[in-house]
Write a protein that holds these residues in place. Structure first.
Motif, PDB file in Angstrom:
ATOM      1  N   LEU A  22       0.852  -1.154  -0.020  1.00  0.00           N
ATOM      2  CA  LEU A  22      -0.074   0.111  -0.168  1.00  0.00           C
ATOM      3  C   LEU A  22       0.924   1.023   0.010  1.00  0.00           C
ATOM      4  CD1 LEU A  22      -3.065  -0.889   2.468  1.00  0.00           C
ATOM      5  CD2 LEU A  22      -3.056  -0.869  -0.117  1.00  0.00           C
ATOM      6  N   THR A  23       1.903   1.073   0.565  1.00  0.00           N
ATOM      7  CA  THR A  23       2.678   2.344   0.847  1.00  0.00           C
ATOM      8  C   THR A  23       3.749   2.871  -0.533  1.00  0.00           C
ATOM      9  OG1 THR A  23       2.948   2.202   3.183  1.00  0.00           O
ATOM     10  CG2 THR A  23       4.752   3.789   1.939  1.00  0.00           C
ATOM     11  N   CYS A  26       0.349   1.845  -3.831  1.00  0.00           N
ATOM     12  CA  CYS A  26      -0.824   2.586  -3.914  1.00  0.00           C
ATOM     13  C   CYS A  26      -0.865   3.923  -3.072  1.00  0.00           C
ATOM     14  CB  CYS A  26      -1.774   1.767  -2.992  1.00  0.00           C
ATOM     15  SG  CYS A  26      -1.981   0.080  -3.783  1.00  0.00           S
ATOM     16  N   SER A  27       0.126   4.776  -3.532  1.00  0.00           N
ATOM     17  CA  SER A  27       0.408   5.841  -3.126  1.00  0.00           C
ATOM     18  C   SER A  27       0.723   7.035  -3.893  1.00  0.00           C
ATOM     19  CB  SER A  27       1.341   5.939  -1.736  1.00  0.00           C
ATOM     20  OG  SER A  27       2.577   5.746  -2.093  1.00  0.00           O
ATOM     21  N   ASN A  29       3.294  10.037  -4.647  1.00  0.00           N
ATOM     22  CA  ASN A  29       4.769  10.534  -3.946  1.00  0.00           C
ATOM     23  C   ASN A  29       5.187  11.635  -4.677  1.00  0.00           C
ATOM     24  OD1 ASN A  29       5.167   8.465  -2.260  1.00  0.00           O
ATOM     25  ND2 ASN A  29       5.316   7.230  -3.955  1.00  0.00           N
ATOM     26  N   ARG A  34       3.958  12.391   0.678  1.00  0.00           N
ATOM     27  CA  ARG A  34       3.260  11.017   0.285  1.00  0.00           C
ATOM     28  C   ARG A  34       1.981  10.754   0.711  1.00  0.00           C
ATOM     29  NH1 ARG A  34       6.496   5.871   2.354  1.00  0.00           N
ATOM     30  NH2 ARG A  34       7.917   6.559   0.592  1.00  0.00           N
ATOM     31  N   ILE A  35       1.008  10.602  -0.022  1.00  0.00           N
ATOM     32  CA  ILE A  35      -0.387  10.470   0.189  1.00  0.00           C
ATOM     33  C   ILE A  35      -0.700   9.005   0.084  1.00  0.00           C
ATOM     34  CG2 ILE A  35      -2.861  10.662  -0.064  1.00  0.00           C
ATOM     35  CD1 ILE A  35      -1.955  13.666  -0.599  1.00  0.00           C
ATOM     36  N   GLY A  36      -0.551   8.114   0.935  1.00  0.00           N
ATOM     37  CA  GLY A  36      -0.855   6.550   0.956  1.00  0.00           C
ATOM     38  C   GLY A  36      -1.668   6.016   1.936  1.00  0.00           C
ATOM     39  N   PHE A  37      -2.017   4.829   1.875  1.00  0.00           N
ATOM     40  CA  PHE A  37      -2.741   4.106   2.691  1.00  0.00           C
ATOM     41  C   PHE A  37      -1.876   2.885   3.410  1.00  0.00           C
ATOM     42  CE2 PHE A  37      -5.208   5.321  -1.223  1.00  0.00           C
ATOM     43  CZ  PHE A  37      -6.160   6.011  -0.306  1.00  0.00           C
ATOM     44  N   LYS A 141      -1.974  18.490   3.409  1.00  0.00           N
ATOM     45  CA  LYS A 141      -2.069  16.751   3.165  1.00  0.00           C
ATOM     46  C   LYS A 141      -2.809  16.216   4.434  1.00  0.00           C
ATOM     47  CE  LYS A 141       0.455  12.723   4.319  1.00  0.00           C
ATOM     48  NZ  LYS A 141       1.740  12.204   4.950  1.00  0.00           N
ATOM     49  N   MET A 145      -5.925  14.004   4.936  1.00  0.00           N
ATOM     50  CA  MET A 145      -5.599  12.668   5.665  1.00  0.00           C
ATOM     51  C   MET A 145      -6.682  12.343   6.720  1.00  0.00           C
ATOM     52  SD  MET A 145      -4.266  11.005   3.101  1.00  0.00           S
ATOM     53  CE  MET A 145      -3.943   9.594   3.939  1.00  0.00           C
ATOM     54  N   GLN A 149      -8.378   8.978   6.814  1.00  0.00           N
ATOM     55  CA  GLN A 149      -7.729   7.903   7.709  1.00  0.00           C
ATOM     56  C   GLN A 149      -8.943   7.577   8.927  1.00  0.00           C
ATOM     57  OE1 GLN A 149      -3.994   8.627   9.655  1.00  0.00           O
ATOM     58  NE2 GLN A 149      -2.953   8.908   7.568  1.00  0.00           N
TER      59      GLN A 149
END
Length: 172
Positions: A22-23, A26-27, A29, A34-37, A141, A145, A149
């Protein structure tokens, strides 16, 4: 007893692998963002196994992810951030009711205290840019998030994890 330890190790290992995927894949960058899960498996580890397990798992995931899929030079500050993130999720959510208020508290501590403040310090050290110059994009961000989240952790816990695990293994 031994069987439970093996089961715990396998489950945490699978969640570490999921965190890496996921990092790394599926993010979104950029150089400073970094916007990820990847937070999701770590929050689940914290909820199910506690702060130390979650912190160590996220630190291992960070190091393995960097070794297998490098995206720049290794910086131990981000590994410390990963460890602290897991610890916070575990401290706030392990063996406690998984209410929306507790989930919001954990996410706010992680996003505002760790991601916004500490990660910005690491980026300041790495990039040499002023701390205040980095803040506007980092604040944006965090603003995006926190609700993402909170909602994802709550939904995944209530709709997926509780249904898969045995009721005796989960504390509301």
């Amino acid at each position: 007893m031994k069987n439970n330890n093996v089961k715990k190790l396998v489950e945490i290992s699978l969640l570490i692998a999921l965190e890496i995927i996921l990092t790394r894949f599926c993010s979104i960058n950029t150089a400073i963002l970094r916007i990820g899960f990847g937070f999701l498996p770590v929050a689940i580890i914290g909820m199910m196994y506690g702060p130390i397990s979650a912190g160590v798992a996220y630190a291992i995931g960070d190091i393995l992810g960097m070794m297998i899929f490098p995206s720049g030079s290794f910086f131990p500050g981000f590994t410390l951030t990963a460890f602290l993130t897991g610890v916070v999720y575990g401290l706030v959510l392990y063996k406690k009711p998984k209410t929306w208020g507790r989930i919001i508290l954990a996410v706010c501590i992680v996003c505002l205290g760790i991601n916004l403040c500490l990660d910005t310090v690491w980026l300041h050290i790495l990039m040499g840019q002023g701390y205040l110059a980095l803040l506007p994009t980092r604040i944006l961000k965090v603003a995006v998030m926190i609700p993402i989240q909170t909602i994802l952790i709550g939904i995944v816990w209530k709709k997926i994890v509780i249904k898969i695990a045995k009721p005796s293994e989960i504390i509301a």
